[in-house]
Design a protein around this motif. Structure first.
Motif, PDB file in Angstrom:
ATOM      1  N   GLN A 212     -40.214 -36.030  11.515  1.00 13.80           N
ATOM      2  CA  GLN A 212     -39.118 -36.985  11.393  1.00 13.80           C
ATOM      3  C   GLN A 212     -37.958 -36.437  10.560  1.00 13.80           C
ATOM      4  OE1 GLN A 212     -39.860 -40.440   8.937  1.00 13.80           O
ATOM      5  NE2 GLN A 212     -38.665 -41.788  10.261  1.00 13.80           N
ATOM      6  N   LEU A 213     -38.258 -35.583   9.569  1.00 15.14           N
ATOM      7  CA  LEU A 213     -37.254 -35.236   8.568  1.00 15.14           C
ATOM      8  C   LEU A 213     -36.863 -33.762   8.495  1.00 15.14           C
ATOM      9  CD1 LEU A 213     -38.653 -37.487   5.692  1.00 15.14           C
ATOM     10  CD2 LEU A 213     -36.648 -37.938   7.114  1.00 15.14           C
ATOM     11  N   SER A 214     -37.595 -32.889   9.184  1.00 12.93           N
ATOM     12  CA  SER A 214     -37.278 -31.465   9.085  1.00 12.93           C
ATOM     13  C   SER A 214     -36.651 -30.950  10.374  1.00 12.93           C
ATOM     14  CB  SER A 214     -38.537 -30.654   8.772  1.00 12.93           C
ATOM     15  OG  SER A 214     -39.262 -30.355   9.948  1.00 12.93           O
ATOM     16  N   ASP A 215     -36.241 -29.681  10.353  1.00 13.89           N
ATOM     17  CA  ASP A 215     -35.607 -29.103  11.542  1.00 13.89           C
ATOM     18  C   ASP A 215     -36.603 -28.409  12.460  1.00 13.89           C
ATOM     19  OD1 ASP A 215     -36.036 -27.228   9.602  1.00 13.89           O
ATOM     20  OD2 ASP A 215     -34.089 -26.246   9.763  1.00 13.89           O
ATOM     21  N   TYR A 216     -37.901 -28.687  12.285  1.00 13.24           N
ATOM     22  CA  TYR A 216     -38.928 -28.145  13.180  1.00 13.24           C
ATOM     23  C   TYR A 216     -39.787 -29.258  13.754  1.00 13.24           C
ATOM     24  CZ  TYR A 216     -37.956 -23.345  11.821  1.00 13.24           C
ATOM     25  OH  TYR A 216     -37.344 -22.125  11.640  1.00 13.24           O
ATOM     26  N   ALA A 242     -30.243 -32.186  19.886  1.00 20.32           N
ATOM     27  CA  ALA A 242     -30.424 -33.647  19.847  1.00 20.32           C
ATOM     28  C   ALA A 242     -31.450 -34.033  18.795  1.00 20.32           C
ATOM     29  CB  ALA A 242     -30.860 -34.150  21.219  1.00 20.32           C
ATOM     30  N   GLY A 243     -32.530 -33.260  18.698  1.00 19.63           N
ATOM     31  CA  GLY A 243     -33.547 -33.548  17.697  1.00 19.63           C
ATOM     32  C   GLY A 243     -33.015 -33.383  16.289  1.00 19.63           C
ATOM     33  N   GLN A 244     -32.199 -32.354  16.057  1.00 22.01           N
ATOM     34  CA  GLN A 244     -31.622 -32.138  14.736  1.00 22.01           C
ATOM     35  C   GLN A 244     -30.645 -33.255  14.377  1.00 22.01           C
ATOM     36  OE1 GLN A 244     -32.478 -29.649  12.420  1.00 22.01           O
ATOM     37  NE2 GLN A 244     -31.345 -31.131  11.189  1.00 22.01           N
ATOM     38  N   SER A 245     -29.897 -33.744  15.361  1.00 23.91           N
ATOM     39  CA  SER A 245     -28.976 -34.861  15.109  1.00 23.91           C
ATOM     40  C   SER A 245     -29.737 -36.106  14.679  1.00 23.91           C
ATOM     41  CB  SER A 245     -28.156 -35.154  16.363  1.00 23.91           C
ATOM     42  OG  SER A 245     -27.299 -34.079  16.670  1.00 23.91           O
ATOM     43  N   ALA A 246     -30.895 -36.340  15.304  1.00 22.82           N
ATOM     44  CA  ALA A 246     -31.719 -37.488  14.917  1.00 22.82           C
ATOM     45  C   ALA A 246     -32.214 -37.337  13.479  1.00 22.82           C
ATOM     46  CB  ALA A 246     -32.899 -37.624  15.879  1.00 22.82           C
ATOM     47  N   LEU A 251     -31.909 -38.851   7.666  1.00 23.92           N
ATOM     48  CA  LEU A 251     -31.720 -38.482   6.263  1.00 23.92           C
ATOM     49  C   LEU A 251     -30.566 -39.250   5.631  1.00 23.92           C
ATOM     50  CD1 LEU A 251     -32.286 -34.620   6.476  1.00 23.92           C
ATOM     51  CD2 LEU A 251     -33.735 -36.276   5.260  1.00 23.92           C
ATOM     52  N   GLU A 252     -29.648 -39.746   6.456  1.00 23.48           N
ATOM     53  CA  GLU A 252     -28.548 -40.539   5.926  1.00 23.48           C
ATOM     54  C   GLU A 252     -28.968 -41.964   5.603  1.00 23.48           C
ATOM     55  OE1 GLU A 252     -25.280 -40.365   8.607  1.00 23.48           O
ATOM     56  OE2 GLU A 252     -24.820 -38.266   8.174  1.00 23.48           O
ATOM     57  N   TYR A 253     -30.034 -42.441   6.252  1.00 24.30           N
ATOM     58  CA  TYR A 253     -30.500 -43.792   5.986  1.00 24.30           C
ATOM     59  C   TYR A 253     -31.227 -43.858   4.644  1.00 24.30           C
ATOM     60  CZ  TYR A 253     -29.698 -44.995  10.903  1.00 24.30           C
ATOM     61  OH  TYR A 253     -29.129 -45.207  12.129  1.00 24.30           O
ATOM     62  N   SER A 254     -31.318 -45.051   4.121  1.00 18.57           N
ATOM     63  CA  SER A 254     -32.162 -45.271   2.954  1.00 18.57           C
ATOM     64  C   SER A 254     -33.623 -45.082   3.347  1.00 18.57           C
ATOM     65  CB  SER A 254     -31.962 -46.708   2.439  1.00 18.57           C
ATOM     66  OG  SER A 254     -32.992 -47.082   1.555  1.00 18.57           O
ATOM     67  N   LYS A 255     -34.474 -44.798   2.329  1.00 19.46           N
ATOM     68  CA  LYS A 255     -35.911 -44.702   2.597  1.00 19.46           C
ATOM     69  C   LYS A 255     -36.488 -46.045   3.028  1.00 19.46           C
ATOM     70  CE  LYS A 255     -37.229 -40.832  -0.388  1.00 19.46           C
ATOM     71  NZ  LYS A 255     -38.103 -40.413  -1.513  1.00 19.46           N
ATOM     72  N   VAL A 256     -35.784 -47.131   2.665  1.00 23.40           N
ATOM     73  CA  VAL A 256     -36.263 -48.463   3.027  1.00 23.40           C
ATOM     74  C   VAL A 256     -36.371 -48.571   4.544  1.00 23.40           C
ATOM     75  CG1 VAL A 256     -35.764 -50.926   2.942  1.00 23.40           C
ATOM     76  CG2 VAL A 256     -35.201 -49.472   0.986  1.00 23.40           C
ATOM     77  N   GLY A 257     -37.524 -48.917   5.037  1.00 18.38           N
ATOM     78  CA  GLY A 257     -37.727 -49.082   6.467  1.00 18.38           C
ATOM     79  C   GLY A 257     -38.067 -47.805   7.210  1.00 18.38           C
ATOM     80  N   ARG A 258     -38.207 -46.686   6.464  1.00 21.37           N
ATOM     81  CA  ARG A 258     -38.447 -45.410   7.154  1.00 21.37           C
ATOM     82  C   ARG A 258     -39.799 -45.395   7.860  1.00 21.37           C
ATOM     83  NH1 ARG A 258     -36.565 -40.624   3.858  1.00 21.37           N
ATOM     84  NH2 ARG A 258     -34.622 -41.111   4.966  1.00 21.37           N
ATOM     85  N   LYS A 259     -40.826 -45.936   7.212  1.00 20.26           N
ATOM     86  CA  LYS A 259     -42.151 -45.945   7.838  1.00 20.26           C
ATOM     87  C   LYS A 259     -42.141 -46.752   9.125  1.00 20.26           C
ATOM     88  CE  LYS A 259     -45.162 -44.979   3.892  1.00 20.26           C
ATOM     89  NZ  LYS A 259     -46.299 -45.458   3.078  1.00 20.26           N
TER      90      LYS A 259
END
Length: 343
Positions: A212-216, A242-246, A251-259
């Motif tokens: 979800q958070l890395s470039d791999y 496209a995957g890197q853009s996601a 990463l720009e969003y808050s951690k709130v709601g990430r799960k």
């Protein structure tokens, strides 16, 4: 006339920058005899970063406690982490007279912590570890934004493992025995002893977060010897554009709601804070950033004046090359500003 012998690339030749730090490969795949926490690992990575220019020399390094503290208001966690790092003994794979060997070393030497809340921590890298780092030729480049976004020590360690291996030209997978993997991940002895528990509690969540958070893109596939799961095959591949853009959006969003977003249970939209209009005087400094960038800043750093920080960022950036992504550059500056100026 003798031919010039090309000097092998050293990990010390790699340089940290504002967004990333360098970690020698030997310190990525080490085995913890004394397990560390997620916060310990983050703090140690930052200590390596601040020592990097002279990390192979017998000198005393220093870093501000505000930098190590991150978003926490208390210095207690720093002291606890430093003491665990001093006690930590790790096993590192090395070569001794050309033969594979295991070297046991301490991660951190003596240190002095100034008592002021905004004071410095002075510390030393142990001699044996300095030698290992000096001889290192493989390293991981870690994005600090990703390091702070990952929520478990297992995810952070997996991220480091992939970053170390990602640029290998002729390799995109590697086998690990379960006990070897437990050691690298720092699973405490007697914990997660079965494959199902290890996978459920550590591996699967770590893979999801790193994806979800890395470039791999990362995958772990178990393999058996007889009827028992003996290990896993770790596979990695560079994300598409496209995957890197996601990843950048996440990463720009808050951690709130990430799960919840990770599980696909909600749209990638979080409750928006109330943002006051951008003041007119700031228009003279440059074009406004994207609305979601201001919203992200407000969510990540409650209590701060997002427009004051923007003005500080633009003043700092004046005369420098324009960033490729102004919104990401602003958020990266904001993180450093908040660390230096805790509320």
């Amino acid at each position: 006339m003798a031919e010039d012998v090309k000097k092998p690339y050293s990990s010390l030749d790699a340089k940290p920058n504002a967004d990333s730090l360098i970690k020698p490969g030997e310190l990525v795949d080490l085995v913890e005899v004394t397990p560390l926490t997620l916060n310990d690992r983050r703090i140690y990575n930052l200590m390596l970063e601040h020592a990097w220019e002279e990390i192979d020399k017998p000198v005393v390094h220093h870093v501000s406690k505000a930098t190590l503290r991150g978003s926490h208001n208390s210095n207690d966690r720093i002291g606890e982490s430093v003491e665990r790092l001093m006690r930590a003994i790790v096993k590192v794979s090395v070569l001794k007279d050309g033969e594979p060997a295991i070297e046991r070393v301490q991660l951190l030497g003596g240190n002095i912590e100034l008592e002021q809340s905004d004071g410095l921590l002075y510390y030393e890298i142990p001699r044996a570890l300095r030698k290992i780092i000096k001889n290192s030729t493989v390293f991981a480049r870690l994005q600090k934004e990703v390091m702070f976004a990952l929520s478990s020590k297992y995810a952070l360690t997996l991220y480091e493992m992939v970053q170390k291996r990602g640029n290998l030209r002729f390799k995109s997978s590697e086998k690990f025995k379960l006990e070897e993997l437990r050691g690298i991940l720092g699973v405490p002895k007697g914990k997660l002893t079965t494959w199902s528990n290890l996978n459920l509690r550590a591996l699967a969540p770590a893979v999801e977060e790193v994806n979800q958070l890395s470039d791999y893109d990362v995958k772990m596939t178990p393999y058996k010897e007889g009827r028992r799961v003996a290990g896993v095959v770790l596979e990695w591949s560079k994300k598409t554009a496209a995957g890197q853009s996601a990843v950048d959006r996440e990463l720009e969003y808050s951690k709130v709601g990430r799960k919840a977003r990770l599980g696909g249970r909600v749209e990638a939209v979080v409750e928006q804070p109330q943002i006051k209009p951008r003041p007119a005087w700031l228009d003279r400094a440059g074009e406004a950033l994207r609305p979601e960038t201001y919203e992200t800043a407000k969510l990540r750093y409650p209590g701060y004046d997002i427009y004051h920080v923007e003005s500080e960022w633009r003043r700092w950036a004046a005369g420098k090359d324009a960033p490729r992504d102004a919104d990401k550059a602003y958020l990266a500056f904001f993180r450093q500003f908040a660390e230096r100026n805790p509320i």
